[in-house]
Design a protein around this motif. Structure first.
Motif, PDB file in Angstrom:
ATOM      1  N   THR A  71      -3.860  -0.541 -10.600  1.00  8.22           N
ATOM      2  CA  THR A  71      -3.466   0.884 -11.173  1.00  8.22           C
ATOM      3  C   THR A  71      -3.850   1.808 -10.046  1.00  8.22           C
ATOM      4  O   THR A  71      -5.211   1.668  -9.829  1.00  8.22           O
ATOM      5  CB  THR A  71      -4.092   1.048 -12.687  1.00  8.22           C
ATOM      6  OG1 THR A  71      -3.606   0.063 -13.471  1.00  8.22           O
ATOM      7  CG2 THR A  71      -3.689   2.541 -12.889  1.00  8.22           C
ATOM      8  N   VAL A  72      -3.009   2.460  -9.730  1.00 11.93           N
ATOM      9  CA  VAL A  72      -3.486   3.627  -8.703  1.00 11.93           C
ATOM     10  C   VAL A  72      -3.123   5.024  -9.194  1.00 11.93           C
ATOM     11  O   VAL A  72      -2.274   5.296 -10.086  1.00 11.93           O
ATOM     12  CB  VAL A  72      -2.597   3.640  -7.413  1.00 11.93           C
ATOM     13  CG1 VAL A  72      -2.867   2.281  -7.002  1.00 11.93           C
ATOM     14  CG2 VAL A  72      -1.201   3.475  -7.467  1.00 11.93           C
ATOM     15  N   ALA A  73      -3.777   5.882  -9.043  1.00 10.26           N
ATOM     16  CA  ALA A  73      -3.610   7.174  -9.122  1.00 10.26           C
ATOM     17  C   ALA A  73      -2.897   8.046  -7.976  1.00 10.26           C
ATOM     18  O   ALA A  73      -3.130   7.958  -6.992  1.00 10.26           O
ATOM     19  CB  ALA A  73      -5.082   8.125  -9.492  1.00 10.26           C
ATOM     20  N   LEU A  74      -1.535   8.398  -8.164  1.00 11.36           N
ATOM     21  CA  LEU A  74      -0.463   8.660  -7.247  1.00 11.36           C
ATOM     22  C   LEU A  74      -1.274   9.637  -6.496  1.00 11.36           C
ATOM     23  O   LEU A  74      -1.416  10.771  -6.945  1.00 11.36           O
ATOM     24  CB  LEU A  74       0.754   8.954  -7.587  1.00 11.36           C
ATOM     25  CG  LEU A  74       1.456   7.438  -8.508  1.00 11.36           C
ATOM     26  CD1 LEU A  74       2.444   8.009  -9.186  1.00 11.36           C
ATOM     27  CD2 LEU A  74       1.587   6.518  -7.401  1.00 11.36           C
ATOM     28  N   PRO A  75      -1.302   9.446  -5.180  1.00 10.44           N
ATOM     29  CA  PRO A  75      -1.733  10.686  -4.214  1.00 10.44           C
ATOM     30  C   PRO A  75      -1.205  12.113  -4.623  1.00 10.44           C
ATOM     31  O   PRO A  75       0.168  11.910  -4.591  1.00 10.44           O
ATOM     32  CB  PRO A  75      -1.654  10.411  -2.963  1.00 10.44           C
ATOM     33  CG  PRO A  75      -1.529   8.823  -2.861  1.00 10.44           C
ATOM     34  CD  PRO A  75      -0.889   8.512  -4.269  1.00 10.44           C
ATOM     35  N   GLY A  76      -1.780  13.279  -4.800  1.00 12.46           N
ATOM     36  CA  GLY A  76      -1.014  14.505  -4.786  1.00 12.46           C
ATOM     37  C   GLY A  76      -0.317  14.674  -6.069  1.00 12.46           C
ATOM     38  O   GLY A  76       0.582  15.425  -6.475  1.00 12.46           O
TER      39      GLY A  76
ATOM     40  N   GLY B 297       0.918  -1.163   0.025  1.00 11.39           N
ATOM     41  CA  GLY B 297       0.151   0.109  -0.034  1.00 11.39           C
ATOM     42  C   GLY B 297       0.804   1.231  -0.240  1.00 11.39           C
ATOM     43  O   GLY B 297       1.988   1.214   0.021  1.00 11.39           O
ATOM     44  N   ILE B 298       0.201   2.198  -0.239  1.00 13.47           N
ATOM     45  CA  ILE B 298       0.603   3.782   0.101  1.00 13.47           C
ATOM     46  C   ILE B 298       0.188   4.448   1.293  1.00 13.47           C
ATOM     47  O   ILE B 298      -1.038   4.360   1.379  1.00 13.47           O
ATOM     48  CB  ILE B 298       0.158   4.544  -1.390  1.00 13.47           C
ATOM     49  CG1 ILE B 298       0.945   3.878  -2.449  1.00 13.47           C
ATOM     50  CG2 ILE B 298       0.461   5.936  -1.165  1.00 13.47           C
ATOM     51  CD1 ILE B 298       0.550   4.591  -3.914  1.00 13.47           C
ATOM     52  N   ASN B 299       1.225   5.325   1.815  1.00 14.48           N
ATOM     53  CA  ASN B 299       0.449   5.948   2.956  1.00 14.48           C
ATOM     54  C   ASN B 299       0.576   7.402   2.718  1.00 14.48           C
ATOM     55  O   ASN B 299       1.744   8.113   2.673  1.00 14.48           O
ATOM     56  CB  ASN B 299       1.492   5.785   4.105  1.00 14.48           C
ATOM     57  CG  ASN B 299       0.890   6.465   5.562  1.00 14.48           C
ATOM     58  OD1 ASN B 299       0.308   7.512   5.320  1.00 14.48           O
ATOM     59  ND2 ASN B 299       1.293   5.862   6.475  1.00 14.48           N
ATOM     60  N   PRO B 300      -0.702   8.014   2.098  1.00 12.84           N
ATOM     61  CA  PRO B 300      -0.543   9.210   1.552  1.00 12.84           C
ATOM     62  C   PRO B 300      -0.158  10.214   2.601  1.00 12.84           C
ATOM     63  O   PRO B 300       0.093  11.531   2.353  1.00 12.84           O
ATOM     64  CB  PRO B 300      -1.871   9.376   0.795  1.00 12.84           C
ATOM     65  CG  PRO B 300      -2.937   8.415   1.579  1.00 12.84           C
ATOM     66  CD  PRO B 300      -2.035   7.487   1.984  1.00 12.84           C
ATOM     67  N   GLY B 301      -0.429  10.097   4.051  1.00 12.59           N
ATOM     68  CA  GLY B 301      -0.279  11.017   5.266  1.00 12.59           C
ATOM     69  C   GLY B 301       1.120  10.934   5.843  1.00 12.59           C
ATOM     70  O   GLY B 301       1.171  11.640   6.752  1.00 12.59           O
ATOM     71  N   GLY B 302       1.858  10.138   5.454  1.00 15.91           N
ATOM     72  CA  GLY B 302       3.010   9.929   6.299  1.00 15.91           C
ATOM     73  C   GLY B 302       3.839   8.663   6.011  1.00 15.91           C
ATOM     74  O   GLY B 302       3.579   7.737   4.994  1.00 15.91           O
ATOM     75  N   ALA B 303       4.723   8.166   6.919  1.00 11.93           N
ATOM     76  CA  ALA B 303       5.348   7.021   6.903  1.00 11.93           C
ATOM     77  C   ALA B 303       4.958   6.003   7.790  1.00 11.93           C
ATOM     78  O   ALA B 303       4.354   6.494   8.714  1.00 11.93           O
ATOM     79  CB  ALA B 303       6.717   7.054   7.107  1.00 11.93           C
ATOM     80  N   GLY B 304       5.015   4.699   7.398  1.00 14.06           N
ATOM     81  CA  GLY B 304       4.530   3.620   8.344  1.00 14.06           C
ATOM     82  C   GLY B 304       3.284   2.924   8.094  1.00 14.06           C
ATOM     83  O   GLY B 304       2.498   3.535   7.075  1.00 14.06           O
TER      84      GLY B 304
END
Length: 191
Positions: free
Chosen positions: A146-151, A79-86
């Motif tokens: 396929t994901v739309a990369l956050p930001g 997964g992707i953490n769009p708000g930080g790390a971890g």
């Protein structure tokens, strides 16, 4: 004694180099069904996993395959953490065979709101233009998405995990060693 030490050091360096080359070749030589191919890949540092992707600058998406070794009675997630790390705050895709080996592979999408999350099927905080799919073959799960990369940023905090399934239920992953090291700042533009 010095000659023996030098020979040992040289042998160790050669083994490490061969291991790194084999690991890189594994990522580079991965094959996928139905003519799928990806422009780039990274062998991830822990949990015997790799990430393969093609970045599409025109629409800010990444088409990817996450592959990780697991028993048929286990699960893997990326997964992707769009708000930080971890882990907490990560938006993840989790693949498993609910009924164990031979059962159909399913993908759960969820937002991990804490380090002890409820695994509910949730809409993610970024676009997923095509529903994710997964397969289990040759001792590994592969998640395709396929994901739309956050930001619209090519730099993303990513996480991945692996753990057991018991009685058809997804169980917590170990909380030591490689399972705590499975985070990476991923550059989808340059790798």
């Amino acid at each position: 004694m010095a000659r023996l030490l030098l020979a040992t050091v040289a042998a160790t360096v050669l083994l490490l180099a061969a291991g790194a080359t084999a690991q890189q070749q594994g990522c580079e030589n991965a094959t996928f069904p139905a003519g799928r191919s990806f422009a780039r890949c990274n062998t991830l540092p822990v949990l015997d996993a790799s990430l393969h992707w093609t970045y599409h600058a025109a629409n800010g998406t990444a088409e990817l395959a996450f592959r990780a070794r697991s028993s048929a009675t286990g699960w893997v997630a990326w997964g992707i953490n769009p708000g930080g790390a971890g882990m907490a705050g990560s938006n993840v895709f989790l693949a498993s065979q609910g009924g164990g080996g031979g059962a159909a592979v399913s993908v759960l999408t969820t937002v991990l709101r804490s380090t002890a999350p409820a695994l509910d099927n949730t809409t993610l905080q970024f676009g997923v233009p095509v529903p994710p799919t997964a397969e289990y073959a040759a001792g590994a799960y592969t998640i395709y998405v396929t994901v739309a990369l956050p930001g619209n940023s090519t730099q993303q905090n990513t996480v991945w995990q692996a753990g057991p399934v018991s009685g058809g239920a997804i169980m917590p992953h170990p909380v030591s060693g490689p399972n705590l090291q499975s985070v990476k700042r991923q550059d989808f533009l340059s790798g």
